[in-house]
Design a protein around this motif. Structure first.
Motif, mmCIF file in Angstrom:
data_model
loop_
_atom_site.group_PDB
_atom_site.id
_atom_site.type_symbol
_atom_site.label_atom_id
_atom_site.label_comp_id
_atom_site.label_asym_id
_atom_site.label_seq_id
_atom_site.Cartn_x
_atom_site.Cartn_y
_atom_site.Cartn_z
ATOM 1 N N TRP A 8 0.832 -1.217 0.000
ATOM 2 C CA TRP A 8 0.000 0.000 0.000
ATOM 3 C C TRP A 8 0.857 1.254 0.000
ATOM 4 C CZ3 TRP A 8 -4.572 0.288 -1.754
ATOM 5 C CH2 TRP A 8 -5.453 -0.779 -1.649
ATOM 6 N N LEU A 9 1.940 1.252 0.741
ATOM 7 C CA LEU A 9 2.841 2.401 0.739
ATOM 8 C C LEU A 9 3.452 2.622 -0.647
ATOM 9 C CD1 LEU A 9 4.604 1.974 4.195
ATOM 10 C CD2 LEU A 9 2.956 3.747 3.535
ATOM 11 N N ALA A 10 3.821 1.534 -1.312
ATOM 12 C CA ALA A 10 4.362 1.641 -2.667
ATOM 13 C C ALA A 10 3.300 2.190 -3.618
ATOM 14 C CB ALA A 10 4.866 0.283 -3.154
ATOM 15 N N TRP A 11 2.065 1.736 -3.467
ATOM 16 C CA TRP A 11 0.970 2.218 -4.314
ATOM 17 C C TRP A 11 0.759 3.713 -4.100
ATOM 18 C CZ3 TRP A 11 -3.749 4.571 -3.884
ATOM 19 C CH2 TRP A 11 -4.597 4.486 -4.987
ATOM 20 N N PHE A 12 0.727 4.161 -2.851
ATOM 21 C CA PHE A 12 0.564 5.589 -2.556
ATOM 22 C C PHE A 12 1.736 6.402 -3.099
ATOM 23 C CE2 PHE A 12 -2.380 4.194 0.920
ATOM 24 C CZ PHE A 12 -3.506 4.813 0.397
ATOM 25 N N ALA A 13 2.947 5.867 -2.978
ATOM 26 C CA ALA A 13 4.121 6.578 -3.502
ATOM 27 C C ALA A 13 4.027 6.700 -5.024
ATOM 28 C CB ALA A 13 5.404 5.850 -3.109
ATOM 29 N N TRP A 14 3.630 5.632 -5.700
ATOM 30 C CA TRP A 14 3.479 5.682 -7.153
ATOM 31 C C TRP A 14 2.414 6.706 -7.544
ATOM 32 C CZ3 TRP A 14 5.933 4.646 -11.397
ATOM 33 C CH2 TRP A 14 5.245 4.647 -12.592
ATOM 34 N N PHE A 15 1.296 6.696 -6.832
ATOM 35 C CA PHE A 15 0.244 7.668 -7.097
ATOM 36 C C PHE A 15 0.769 9.087 -6.912
ATOM 37 C CE2 PHE A 15 -3.026 10.546 -5.549
ATOM 38 C CZ PHE A 15 -3.904 10.526 -6.624
ATOM 39 N N ALA A 16 1.528 9.328 -5.845
ATOM 40 C CA ALA A 16 2.059 10.663 -5.579
ATOM 41 C C ALA A 16 2.989 11.113 -6.710
ATOM 42 C CB ALA A 16 2.799 10.684 -4.239
#
Length: 82
Positions: A8-16
């Motif tokens: 989830w952290l990787a997903w949020f970072a990619w989104f950012a």
């Protein structure tokens, strides 16, 4: 931290990263907001552009958006009871 937390952290970072690139290039139609507005028929018309009639399909898409957002808000606020 679990693998799920890292995912989830990787997903949020990619989104950012993607959203940040879209925000800083100043081109129309590239941010998530602009895509949602287009997908659900809520984008504003440009000055001088004629108003398009609202079809049943547009009304359905708008209803689905508001229903999803209401459910998601209730889901987060109640801790998953909804």
């Amino acid at each position: 931290m679990s693998a799920w937390t890292w995912a989830w952290l990787a997903w949020f970072a990619w989104f950012a990263v993607v959203e940040g690139m879209a925000l800083f290039n100043s081109r129309p139609g590239d941010t998530l907001s602009e895509h949602v507005w287009a997908w659900f028929g809520t984008q504003r018309r440009r000055p001088g552009e004629p108003e398009r009639p609202r079809s049943g399909w547009t009304q359905l898409r708008r209803f689905l958006l508001i229903a999803f957002m209401a459910w998601l808000s209730a889901h987060f606020i109640t801790g998953g009871w909804v």
